[in-house]
Design a protein around this motif. Structure first.
Motif, mmCIF file in Angstrom:
data_model
loop_
_atom_site.group_PDB
_atom_site.id
_atom_site.type_symbol
_atom_site.label_atom_id
_atom_site.label_comp_id
_atom_site.label_asym_id
_atom_site.label_seq_id
_atom_site.Cartn_x
_atom_site.Cartn_y
_atom_site.Cartn_z
ATOM 1 N N GLU A 1 6.287 -4.263 5.815
ATOM 2 C CA GLU A 1 5.935 -4.558 7.224
ATOM 3 C C GLU A 1 4.997 -5.764 7.380
ATOM 4 O OE1 GLU A 1 7.374 -3.541 9.743
ATOM 5 O OE2 GLU A 1 6.013 -3.882 11.405
ATOM 6 N N GLU A 2 5.425 -6.901 6.792
ATOM 7 C CA GLU A 2 4.591 -8.103 6.907
ATOM 8 C C GLU A 2 4.735 -8.760 8.273
ATOM 9 O OE1 GLU A 2 3.571 -12.422 6.547
ATOM 10 O OE2 GLU A 2 5.449 -11.523 7.140
ATOM 11 N N GLU A 3 5.964 -8.766 8.776
ATOM 12 C CA GLU A 3 6.256 -9.580 9.968
ATOM 13 C C GLU A 3 5.741 -8.979 11.278
ATOM 14 O OE1 GLU A 3 7.206 -12.490 9.895
ATOM 15 O OE2 GLU A 3 8.571 -12.868 8.226
ATOM 16 N N GLY A 4 5.426 -7.699 11.270
ATOM 17 C CA GLY A 4 5.003 -7.071 12.530
ATOM 18 C C GLY A 4 6.173 -6.785 13.458
ATOM 19 N N SER B 1 5.815 -10.874 -2.450
ATOM 20 C CA SER B 1 5.754 -11.203 -1.023
ATOM 21 C C SER B 1 6.435 -10.048 -0.287
ATOM 22 C CB SER B 1 6.441 -12.556 -0.799
ATOM 23 O OG SER B 1 6.196 -13.038 0.494
ATOM 24 N N HIS B 2 7.113 -10.332 0.801
ATOM 25 C CA HIS B 2 7.707 -9.249 1.594
ATOM 26 C C HIS B 2 9.218 -9.432 1.708
ATOM 27 C CE1 HIS B 2 8.285 -11.932 5.138
ATOM 28 N NE2 HIS B 2 7.288 -12.582 4.587
ATOM 29 N N ILE B 3 9.932 -8.365 2.061
ATOM 30 C CA ILE B 3 11.377 -8.492 2.285
ATOM 31 C C ILE B 3 11.766 -8.116 3.714
ATOM 32 C CG2 ILE B 3 12.059 -8.170 -0.129
ATOM 33 C CD1 ILE B 3 12.837 -5.242 0.674
ATOM 34 N N LEU C 1 4.281 -16.892 -3.893
ATOM 35 C CA LEU C 1 5.164 -18.039 -3.605
ATOM 36 C C LEU C 1 5.787 -17.786 -2.243
ATOM 37 C CD1 LEU C 1 6.905 -20.552 -4.650
ATOM 38 C CD2 LEU C 1 8.534 -18.828 -5.470
ATOM 39 N N HIS C 2 5.891 -18.831 -1.416
ATOM 40 C CA HIS C 2 6.442 -18.655 -0.074
ATOM 41 C C HIS C 2 7.090 -19.952 0.392
ATOM 42 C CE1 HIS C 2 6.710 -17.177 4.070
ATOM 43 N NE2 HIS C 2 6.389 -15.992 3.597
ATOM 44 N N VAL C 3 8.037 -19.829 1.317
ATOM 45 C CA VAL C 3 8.565 -21.047 1.937
ATOM 46 C C VAL C 3 7.517 -21.581 2.911
ATOM 47 C CG1 VAL C 3 10.990 -20.441 1.613
ATOM 48 C CG2 VAL C 3 9.828 -19.705 3.706
ATOM 49 N N VAL D 1 -0.067 -17.202 8.421
ATOM 50 C CA VAL D 1 -0.743 -16.218 7.564
ATOM 51 C C VAL D 1 0.274 -15.505 6.682
ATOM 52 C CG1 VAL D 1 -2.731 -15.782 9.036
ATOM 53 C CG2 VAL D 1 -0.648 -14.435 9.358
ATOM 54 N N HIS D 2 -0.200 -15.034 5.536
ATOM 55 C CA HIS D 2 0.667 -14.370 4.562
ATOM 56 C C HIS D 2 -0.084 -13.185 3.963
ATOM 57 C CE1 HIS D 2 3.495 -17.662 4.858
ATOM 58 N NE2 HIS D 2 2.487 -18.506 4.761
ATOM 59 N N ASP D 3 0.681 -12.302 3.266
ATOM 60 C CA ASP D 3 0.064 -11.126 2.642
ATOM 61 C C ASP D 3 -1.091 -11.516 1.722
ATOM 62 O OD1 ASP D 3 1.690 -8.903 3.647
ATOM 63 O OD2 ASP D 3 3.322 -9.900 2.603
ATOM 64 N N TYR E 1 15.109 -16.473 3.603
ATOM 65 C CA TYR E 1 14.201 -17.070 2.619
ATOM 66 C C TYR E 1 12.735 -16.661 2.791
ATOM 67 C CZ TYR E 1 18.292 -19.847 1.602
ATOM 68 O OH TYR E 1 19.559 -20.226 1.241
ATOM 69 N N ASP E 2 12.332 -16.472 4.039
ATOM 70 C CA ASP E 2 10.943 -16.104 4.322
ATOM 71 C C ASP E 2 10.631 -14.763 3.650
ATOM 72 O OD1 ASP E 2 8.538 -15.262 5.404
ATOM 73 O OD2 ASP E 2 9.191 -15.375 7.490
ATOM 74 N N GLY E 3 9.697 -14.755 2.718
ATOM 75 C CA GLY E 3 9.330 -13.524 2.034
ATOM 76 C C GLY E 3 10.202 -13.237 0.820
ATOM 77 N N THR E 4 11.521 -13.353 0.990
ATOM 78 C CA THR E 4 12.418 -12.993 -0.117
ATOM 79 C C THR E 4 12.308 -13.988 -1.276
ATOM 80 O OG1 THR E 4 14.197 -14.108 1.074
ATOM 81 C CG2 THR E 4 14.092 -11.734 1.279
HETATM 82 ZN ZN LIG Z 1 6.720 -14.519 5.153
#
Ligand SMILES: [Zn+2]
Length: 413
Positions: free
Chosen positions: A126-129, A81-83, A192-194, A361-363, A92-95
């Motif tokens: 750069e997932e979050e924009g 996912s993304h950091i 996996l994502h929250v 939306v997610h990666d 938690y989001d991404g991590t």
């Molecule tokens: Zn995320």
């Protein structure tokens, strides 16, 4: 196969990663290409190195760490996912999906159980924009949706481009074409994502198996009438665009409820009123309509309804009307076989799970059209995300990551 993941190690790494943060005491702020992001990556790289994983970083900063299987030519199983975070976001989001994939791969490596396919941890950039106002920029570059030219044109508020930032961070955007994801090289992707909502928490279920991700359509409606004196203008002689807009908004709620899919949501979240003064009849109104659904037909039904109703309502009050498209992303269907496999693995572990859709939306959405892609959700406390209060229970994280390890192994064996 049930792998045992090291929960304490994982939770400690989640806490460690949260320290690479520009705004301590005010949530986590870690934008891609920033010094904090650089330090977080160094931290991950040291773990990858200790595991003996082979690491590659592409021109957009997407990082891949590979655990070889018995067949080096077999297509790889991806998870990650993304950091990066939003401004004053959470831990938690991404991590969870990044460190969760790392822990799952580590558990598989430590088990010494054989697997044929390589397994890779992927960290999307750069997932979050947060830098450029455009989400999923790293995964878009990885699948070829963003070219080098796009990366040059995507700019932050100071005018610095994504390509420039990537160069300053030590990546080589010019090489992006060499790193494009080739579908033949990938067997599957599982993120996996929250959850970032309250569905799982309200049901008391620790894991969600995502079947589809909602598409999002945003339009702006602009209506013009005549601004005039609020006292001296009789009701019969007004051209009030706000009243016309209110009638349209009430209809939008009805259209979403009656779209026929049962999953459509539509929101008027932003209104601008000009001149926005209590004793002047408004001269102009602008408002957004954001429509989401996992089925394209639901989104289209609301749009068609607006196109039919709004001009009539505007015309009946002699108001001019413009409907302007702001953004458009299609719904994404995830892989049914991976969903079934996830369900079977969860049943073997006695982990309660439920099939669901994602409103965010997610990666994984960028990869889903070209490789078999699945997603697992774990609950977010109070459904809250993108805020410092973001939290997921370690018990749920452990269940989600354990299940992820089983699923990745089944896909890789
Ligand atoms: Zn995320």
């Amino acid at each position: 196969m049930a792998f045992s993941i090291d929960r304490d190690r994982l939770i400690k790494e989640l806490e460690d990663l949260g320290r690479f943060n520009r705004t301590p005491e005010e949530g986590v702020t870690r934008f891609s290409f920033s010094p904090e992001d650089g330090m977080a990556r160094e931290y991950l790289l040291s773990i990858f190195a200790s595991m003996g994983l082979k690491v590659s970083v592409d021109g957009a900063g997407n990082m891949r760490a590979r655990l070889e299987g018995s067949d080096p030519d077999a297509p790889a199983v991806l998870s990650g996912s993304h950091i990066d975070t939003v401004l004053h976001g959470g831990c938690y989001d991404g991590t969870v999906g990044t460190l969760g994939a790392l822990e799952a791969v580590r558990a598989i490596a430590e088990s010494d159980l054989p697997h044929r396919h390589p397994i890779e941890v992927i960290v999307f950039s750069e997932e979050e924009g947060s830098n450029f106002g455009s989400t999923l920029s790293g995964s878009k570059a990885l699948v070829g949706k963003y070219s080098l030219e796009d990366m040059e044109n995507l700019k932050d508020p100071e005018g610095k481009s994504m390509a420039e930032m990537a160069r300053d961070a030590g990546y080589e955007p010019e090489t992006m074409a060499d790193f494009l994801l080739r579908p033949g090289d990938i067997r599957a992707m599982v993120e996996l994502h929250v959850e970032q909502s309250v569905v799982l928490e309200s049901m008391g279920v620790p894991v969600g198996i995502v079947e589809a991700v909602a598409g999002i359509r945003v339009v702006e409606i602009r209506m013009k009438g005549t601004a005039n004196h609020a006292g001296a203008t009789p009701m019969t002689l007004r051209r009030d665009p706000l009243v016309a807009a209110a009638h349209i908004m009430a209809q939008i709620e009805t259209l979403a409820r009656g779209s026929g899919t049962g999953t459509t949501v539509a929101t008027v979240g932003k209104i601008a009123c000009f001149p926005n003064v209590s004793n002047i009849i408004p001269g102009e109104i602008r408002f957004t309509v954001e429509i989401r659904d996992v089925k394209a037909a639901g989104i289209q039904s609301v749009l068609d309804g607006i196109s039919a109703l709004a001009p009539a309502i505007a015309a009946s009050r002699d108001i001019s009307l413009e409907i302007i498209s702001v953004s458009d992303s299609d719904p994404v269907q995830l892989d049914g076989d991976i969903a079934s496999l996830s369900e079977e693995c969860a049943a073997k572990r006695d982990i309660p799970c439920v099939r669901m859709n994602s409103g965010a939306v997610h990666d994984a959405c960028m990869l889903a059209p070209i490789v078999a892609t699945g997603m697992l959700f774990i609950p977010s406390r109070g459904g809250r995300s993108h805020v410092p209060e973001e939290y997921s229970d370690p018990d749920d994280i452990e269940k989600g990551v354990s299940l992820l390890a089983d699923v990745l192994y089944e896909l890789a064996r």
